[in-house]
Design a protein around this motif. Structure first.
Motif, PDB file in Angstrom:
ATOM      1  N   UNK A 181       0.852  -1.194   0.000  1.00  0.00           N
ATOM      2  CA  UNK A 181       0.000   0.000   0.000  1.00  0.00           C
ATOM      3  C   UNK A 181       0.883   1.237   0.000  1.00  0.00           C
ATOM      4  N   UNK A 182       0.313   2.334  -0.428  1.00  0.00           N
ATOM      5  CA  UNK A 182       1.029   3.603  -0.387  1.00  0.00           C
ATOM      6  C   UNK A 182       0.469   4.444   0.753  1.00  0.00           C
ATOM      7  N   UNK A 183       1.355   5.063   1.517  1.00  0.00           N
ATOM      8  CA  UNK A 183       0.956   5.940   2.623  1.00  0.00           C
ATOM      9  C   UNK A 183       1.045   7.381   2.141  1.00  0.00           C
ATOM     10  N   UNK A 184      -0.082   8.074   2.201  1.00  0.00           N
ATOM     11  CA  UNK A 184      -0.168   9.457   1.723  1.00  0.00           C
ATOM     12  C   UNK A 184      -0.614  10.364   2.853  1.00  0.00           C
ATOM     13  N   UNK A 255       5.238   7.185   1.056  1.00  0.00           N
ATOM     14  CA  UNK A 255       6.073   5.994   1.172  1.00  0.00           C
ATOM     15  C   UNK A 255       5.226   4.766   0.878  1.00  0.00           C
ATOM     16  N   UNK A 256       5.892   3.637   0.661  1.00  0.00           N
ATOM     17  CA  UNK A 256       5.187   2.378   0.450  1.00  0.00           C
ATOM     18  C   UNK A 256       5.468   1.463   1.640  1.00  0.00           C
ATOM     19  N   UNK A 263      -2.848  -0.724  10.050  1.00  0.00           N
ATOM     20  CA  UNK A 263      -3.541  -1.002  11.310  1.00  0.00           C
ATOM     21  C   UNK A 263      -3.198   0.023  12.380  1.00  0.00           C
ATOM     22  N   UNK A 264      -2.108   0.758  12.163  1.00  0.00           N
ATOM     23  CA  UNK A 264      -1.714   1.772  13.139  1.00  0.00           C
ATOM     24  C   UNK A 264      -2.674   2.947  13.096  1.00  0.00           C
ATOM     25  N   UNK A 265      -3.122   3.437  14.258  1.00  0.00           N
ATOM     26  CA  UNK A 265      -4.000   4.617  14.257  1.00  0.00           C
ATOM     27  C   UNK A 265      -3.206   5.865  13.887  1.00  0.00           C
ATOM     28  N   UNK A 266      -3.626   6.539  12.836  1.00  0.00           N
ATOM     29  CA  UNK A 266      -2.945   7.769  12.415  1.00  0.00           C
ATOM     30  C   UNK A 266      -3.931   8.611  11.625  1.00  0.00           C
ATOM     31  N   UNK A 267      -4.346   9.702  12.201  1.00  0.00           N
ATOM     32  CA  UNK A 267      -5.366  10.552  11.574  1.00  0.00           C
ATOM     33  C   UNK A 267      -4.802  11.414  10.460  1.00  0.00           C
ATOM     34  N   UNK A 268      -3.474  11.467  10.327  1.00  0.00           N
ATOM     35  CA  UNK A 268      -2.851  12.333   9.322  1.00  0.00           C
ATOM     36  C   UNK A 268      -2.477  11.595   8.048  1.00  0.00           C
ATOM     37  N   UNK A 269      -2.678  10.268   8.008  1.00  0.00           N
ATOM     38  CA  UNK A 269      -2.229   9.460   6.880  1.00  0.00           C
ATOM     39  C   UNK A 269      -3.382   8.638   6.307  1.00  0.00           C
ATOM     40  N   UNK A 270      -3.360   8.464   4.999  1.00  0.00           N
ATOM     41  CA  UNK A 270      -4.304   7.597   4.299  1.00  0.00           C
ATOM     42  C   UNK A 270      -3.497   6.480   3.644  1.00  0.00           C
TER      43      UNK A 270
END
Length: 319
Positions: A181-184, A255-256, A263-270
């Motif tokens: 997956x890509x993290x944006x 990043x990929x 699964x990590x909670x992160x409100x700033x990343x999709x």
């Protein structure tokens, strides 16, 4: 000068049969030869003969005999007290040696890139700890490069890496897979999509760790985007896994990662799937061929079983 008395005691102690010490403890507990013999399943004459020989070897009277049984002398009381401690320690040593040989206790040193709650690796470690509660598991988080260096220096027993590394001096085994997956950052132009393609990511700034979770991360991006225009930019940082994700959330780049990271909670990343990525990422266990540890073999066996179950339960990919 040599302490003759101490030397005599050491030599004497080395030739006293363990059975004599155990029988002496039984006699001290029951204060009766018959009861001690019954408890140990031996004859009275055997205990009587052994206690007499023990007293002769020591040169002291341990038990005073009387009509109803025996009683400890002061010398006997002191002797039994110390023998009891020694026999307990010996019993503990025998039991722990057996447990260590079977992998039930001891220490296992594991190198990881991250331990994400709910991920395959977290479940594996959790299940292994449940089945081996006496085992100490020491985990070291770091890059693939550092983990392999520590493995080669015998500071780690096992490392988990992304990819299928081919290291001539190490054994490796594929254990599980994760979709890429890509993290944006949440404000990214692609963040509202359900999925992206590699063409969508051309021209982006990719963030990567020096050494990464596997040596192929940088090469994978280059392979997928070679010949596409505009060309991507790849910037490497000497930071940890969580810091790199934080940088993504702050807009430094994208990043990929394997989908367990989502699964990590992160409100700033999709986290978005890459629809034209042909295969999931394999994750492998790597260890030294010289490591004969039973604890290592037990973990590898559990990892293999869990990995096979995980793959068999996944739906078949349509091509």
């Amino acid at each position: 000068m040599i302490d003759r008395q101490r030397g005599r005691a050491t030599l004497l102690g080395s030739r006293i049969p363990l059975a004599s010490l155990i029988q002496a403890l039984a006699v001290a507990e029951y204060l009766n030869f018959r009861h001690a013999a019954n408890a140990l399943g031996v004859s009275i004459s055997s205990i009587s003969t052994r206690m007499k020989a023990l007293e002769e070897d020591l040169g002291v009277l341990l038990f005073e005999r009387h009509a109803r049984g025996v009683r400890l002398t002061e010398a006997g009381r002191r002797f039994v007290k110390h023998v009891a401690v020694g026999v307990d320690q010996l019993d503990h040593a025998v039991k722990t040696a057996g447990m260590a040989a079977s992998g039930e206790c001891g220490r296992l040193r594991v190198g990881i890139h991250a331990l994400i709650p709910g991920s395959f690796l977290a479940k594996l470690i959790g299940r292994y700890r449940e089945s081996h509660p006496r085992l100490d598991i020491e985990m070291t988080e770091g890059t693939a490069r550092d983990a392999v260096m520590q493995l080669r220096a015998d500071r780690l027993d096992l490392v988990f890496l992304a990819g299928a590394p081919e290291l001539p001096d190490c054994h490796s085994r594929r254990i599980w897979t994760e979709s890429l997956v890509v993290a944006l950052p949440k404000q990214h132009r692609l963040a509202r999509r359900a999925a992206v393609t590699w063409s969508d990511l051309s021209g982006e700034t990719f963030l990567a760790r020096h050494g990464g979770t596997g040596p192929q991360a940088h090469d994978h991006i280059v392979l997928r985007l070679t010949g596409r225009w505009p060309a991507p930019s790849i910037i490497r940082f000497d930071v940890g896994h969580s810091t790199l994700l934080s940088m993504v959330g702050q807009g430094f780049g994208i990043t990929i990662v394997g989908d367990a990271t989502s699964l990590l909670p992160n409100s700033d990343i999709v986290f978005l799937p890459i629809s034209d990525e042909p295969e999931p990422i394999p994750f492998s266990a790597v260890w030294s061929p010289h490591n004969r540890s039973t604890t290592l073999r037990n973990l590898l066996a559990l990892a293999g079983a869990m990995g096979r179950h995980c793959e068999s339960s996944q739906p078949v990919r349509q091509r």
